[in-house]
Write a protein that holds these residues in place. Structure first.
Motif, PDB file in Angstrom:
ATOM      1  N   UNK B  33       3.177   5.381  19.782  1.00  0.00           N
ATOM      2  CA  UNK B  33       3.970   6.178  18.733  1.00  0.00           C
ATOM      3  C   UNK B  33       3.083   5.811  17.328  1.00  0.00           C
ATOM      4  N   UNK B  34       2.110   6.601  16.988  1.00  0.00           N
ATOM      5  CA  UNK B  34       1.538   6.492  15.807  1.00  0.00           C
ATOM      6  C   UNK B  34       2.314   6.737  14.295  1.00  0.00           C
ATOM      7  N   UNK B  35       2.394   5.551  13.806  1.00  0.00           N
ATOM      8  CA  UNK B  35       3.423   5.628  12.786  1.00  0.00           C
ATOM      9  C   UNK B  35       2.912   5.896  11.470  1.00  0.00           C
ATOM     10  N   UNK B  36       1.708   5.489  11.126  1.00  0.00           N
ATOM     11  CA  UNK B  36       0.914   5.712  10.009  1.00  0.00           C
ATOM     12  C   UNK B  36      -0.337   6.127  10.544  1.00  0.00           C
ATOM     13  N   UNK B  37      -0.867   7.471   9.899  1.00  0.00           N
ATOM     14  CA  UNK B  37      -2.054   8.097  10.488  1.00  0.00           C
ATOM     15  C   UNK B  37      -3.096   8.015   9.270  1.00  0.00           C
ATOM     16  N   UNK B  38      -3.462   7.205   8.830  1.00  0.00           N
ATOM     17  CA  UNK B  38      -4.653   7.059   7.775  1.00  0.00           C
ATOM     18  C   UNK B  38      -3.953   7.515   6.314  1.00  0.00           C
ATOM     19  N   UNK B  39      -3.415   6.411   5.863  1.00  0.00           N
ATOM     20  CA  UNK B  39      -2.816   6.561   4.401  1.00  0.00           C
ATOM     21  C   UNK B  39      -3.639   5.923   3.301  1.00  0.00           C
ATOM     22  N   UNK B  40      -3.774   6.546   2.451  1.00  0.00           N
ATOM     23  CA  UNK B  40      -4.406   6.093   1.118  1.00  0.00           C
ATOM     24  C   UNK B  40      -3.113   6.099   0.080  1.00  0.00           C
ATOM     25  N   UNK B  41      -3.025   4.898  -0.557  1.00  0.00           N
ATOM     26  CA  UNK B  41      -2.050   4.603  -1.453  1.00  0.00           C
ATOM     27  C   UNK B  41      -2.447   3.528  -2.554  1.00  0.00           C
ATOM     28  N   UNK B  42      -1.775   3.858  -3.679  1.00  0.00           N
ATOM     29  CA  UNK B  42      -2.072   2.990  -4.744  1.00  0.00           C
ATOM     30  C   UNK B  42      -1.029   2.757  -5.385  1.00  0.00           C
ATOM     31  N   UNK B  43      -0.834   1.549  -6.092  1.00  0.00           N
ATOM     32  CA  UNK B  43       0.176   1.128  -7.078  1.00  0.00           C
ATOM     33  C   UNK B  43      -0.600   0.215  -8.125  1.00  0.00           C
ATOM     34  N   UNK B  44      -0.560   0.816  -9.353  1.00  0.00           N
ATOM     35  CA  UNK B  44      -1.010   0.260 -10.376  1.00  0.00           C
ATOM     36  C   UNK B  44      -0.040  -0.685 -10.970  1.00  0.00           C
ATOM     37  N   UNK B  45      -0.707  -1.706 -12.001  1.00  0.00           N
ATOM     38  CA  UNK B  45       0.133  -2.675 -12.332  1.00  0.00           C
ATOM     39  C   UNK B  45       1.280  -2.021 -13.425  1.00  0.00           C
ATOM     40  N   UNK B  46       2.732  -2.844 -13.246  1.00  0.00           N
ATOM     41  CA  UNK B  46       3.813  -2.135 -13.993  1.00  0.00           C
ATOM     42  C   UNK B  46       4.098  -0.596 -13.861  1.00  0.00           C
ATOM     43  N   UNK B  47       3.451  -0.082 -12.589  1.00  0.00           N
ATOM     44  CA  UNK B  47       4.017   1.233 -12.210  1.00  0.00           C
ATOM     45  C   UNK B  47       5.214   1.103 -11.104  1.00  0.00           C
ATOM     46  N   UNK B  48       5.892   2.150 -11.452  1.00  0.00           N
ATOM     47  CA  UNK B  48       7.138   2.258 -10.162  1.00  0.00           C
ATOM     48  C   UNK B  48       6.825   3.443  -9.484  1.00  0.00           C
ATOM     49  N   UNK B  49       6.404   2.948  -8.127  1.00  0.00           N
ATOM     50  CA  UNK B  49       6.020   3.931  -7.186  1.00  0.00           C
ATOM     51  C   UNK B  49       6.944   4.311  -5.909  1.00  0.00           C
ATOM     52  N   UNK B  50       7.646   5.314  -5.779  1.00  0.00           N
ATOM     53  CA  UNK B  50       8.745   5.676  -5.184  1.00  0.00           C
ATOM     54  C   UNK B  50       7.944   6.600  -4.016  1.00  0.00           C
TER      55      UNK B  50
END
Lengths: 222, 286
Positions: B33-50
């Motif tokens: 089961x492929x759960x993540x298929x090539x994810x690009x993702x960033x969280x910057x300082x002080x950011x709330x990433x939902x």
């Protein structure tokens, strides 16, 4: 049919001394068994650590898979073949302790594996190394779950300790046999010996129940 | 509060800063089961990433990769400037432990330590890992408990707390390590509906203080109100990312629209108190 308990009364001093020896052998075996059990049990937690897991599993299958009496005889009668002569008391304690350790290891492993996986994850997420998480988070919670099955094991050790009379240790069983050999009142003496074991095992059970109650803090026991 | 007006230390001030979380081409499979298929993702300082998305979309796995509870099979993952996952290789154990001290984690099922008091839960990390004295750790813990509104419960055992109280203790426990980023894995999904608000309030306060947060949640209200960036995941793919206004009011991807539709129908059909929520059953305690 008339009972004659006078050999028991006349031999109470020997029986009391034998009981003391039984208690000594048992306590030694239980302590050693817990240490061995903890090591083997922890070693069998992670099958991916092949060498440790394999060694511990081999220990378990050999020691649990052969009779205690045979193991005691090997310690006492077998080792002198290699020029190793150990005192009888030592053989009794080590033989019983290592045998008991095999059973304790499964108690330890079962209790630890029954702790929710999230506990280890939470501890590791704080940054705890595996060993620290085990010591401070997992094992303290597992200990209370070990008590009931450990109670069974300790009672088994007490009763199995009667076998050490066969490697010349002067435990209560051994002293009883000596009394029988001169008085021929076997039923009366064996009944007296049974009472001794009965008292010892039930005192142990009581002590563990008290310990369980003392250890129950917070949400550990439902 | 909408979009980039969230907090004073919001995304504007952090625009040029290096991301705290940065995933590139992250993949992860559980067996076939492929759960993540090539994810690009960033969280910057002080950011709330939902991160939102249907159950089984891989959002929790993505979050768990970020503190090494799961190891990605492929791609790279940088946390606080450390390469946590590098094409299937994880950071060595010692460095991982050090990194985890800077990454707070809050679980769906709280995972408080039941054999320790509330105070014990919050102080054990600082005492054992940061070498703080018992007194200093306790003082800091009491401040944190006060902050989450549980100063009076310091000596209680977790079993005596409500779900909302447990989760607030769990947040305090994570904060006690003074993390650079907080990860929240569906922090309100195991709570009775009436207890969700108190946990979300603590999280809002944290966001306002400028804490960097990555939040996997089904709480759309929270995502819209507090999120700087909302990302939608589905079947191991990050469908789209953007300010909440864009995601909720003008989603680009049809599957985002479908998902939001389903959620909105659920939320408006019977608001807040509605017991039947399409979620795993509430786990009250272990």
């Amino acid at each position: 049919m008339n009972f004659d308990f006078s050999p028991v009364w006349n031999g109470w001093h020997e029986l009391a001394h034998g009981t003391l020896v039984t208690v000594e052998v048992t306590i030694g075996a239980i302590i050693l068994g817990c240490i061995v059990g903890l090591i083997i049990g922890l070693g069998r937690l992670e099958p991916r650590r092949r060498v440790i897991y394999g060694l511990c599993s081999a220990y378990l299958s050999v020691v649990r898979g052969t009779p205690l009496l045979v193991q005691l005889f090997i310690w006492f009668f077998g080792l002198p073949f290699f020029g190793i002569e150990l005192p009888a008391f030592f053989c009794g304690v080590v033989g019983m302790g290592m045998y008991s350790g095999a059973y304790v290891s499964e108690v330890v492993r079962g209790a630890i594996q029954s702790i929710d996986r999230g506990q280890m994850e939470a501890a590791r997420s704080l940054g705890m190394p595996y060993g620290l998480a085990m010591r401070t988070i997992i094992v303290p919670q597992a200990v209370i779950r070990m008590i009931p099955p450990l109670g069974n094991e300790f009672v088994a050790v007490i009763k199995n300790s009667s076998l050490v009379s066969l490697v010349t240790i002067a435990d209560v069983m051994h002293e009883g046999q000596k009394i029988i050999s001169v008085s021929y009142r076997s039923l009366e003496v064996y009944l007296a010996i049974a009472v001794v074991y009965f008292v010892l095992t039930n005192l142990t059970g009581l002590a563990l129940r008290l310990a369980e109650r003392r250890l129950a803090v917070g949400g550990l026991v439902r | 509060m909408h979009g980039d007006s969230v907090s004073s230390a919001g995304p504007d001030s952090a625009q040029d800063a290096r991301p705290i979380v940065s995933a590139r081409g992250l993949t992860k499979s559980f067996g076939p089961l492929a759960v993540l298929k090539g994810v690009d993702f960033d969280v910057l300082p002080s950011q709330v990433s939902v991160v939102i998305g249907p159950s089984g979309s891989g959002k929790s796995t993505l979050l768990r990769c970020c503190n090494g509870l799961e190891t990605a099979d492929g791609g790279t993952l940088d946390i606080c400037g450390k390469r946590l996952a590098d094409h299937g290789r994880r950071l060595p154990e010692k460095e991982l432990n050090a990194l985890r001290m800077h990454v707070g984690m809050v679980f769906q099922s709280f995972n408080l330590f039941p054999h320790l008091t509330v105070l014990g839960n919050v102080t054990i990390g600082p005492r054992r890992l940061r070498g703080m004295s018992a007194e200093a750790a306790e003082a800091a813990a009491r401040r944190l408990l006060d902050k989450v509104g549980l100063a009076a419960k310091a000596d209680a055992y977790p079993a005596t707390l409500s779900g909302g109280q447990k989760q607030r203790v769990a947040i305090a426990r994570a904060l006690a390590m003074e993390p650079l980023v907080m990860l929240f894995d569906e922090p309100t999904s195991a709570l009775d509906p009436e207890l969700v608000g108190e946990v979300l309030q603590v999280m809002k306060d944290l966001a306002r203080e400028g804490m960097t947060m990555m939040v996997v949640t089904h709480e759309m209200g929270f995502a819209r109100e507090v999120g700087d960036v909302v990302s939608v995941m589905d079947h191991g793919v990050l469908l789209e990312s953007g300010p909440p206004a864009q995601i909720f009011d003008a989603p680009r991807h049809p599957r985002t629209r479908e998902f939001l539709q389903a959620v909105v129908t659920r939320d408006t059909a019977r608001p807040r108190e509605a017991p039947p929520r399409p979620m795993p059953p509430a786990i009250d305690d272990h």
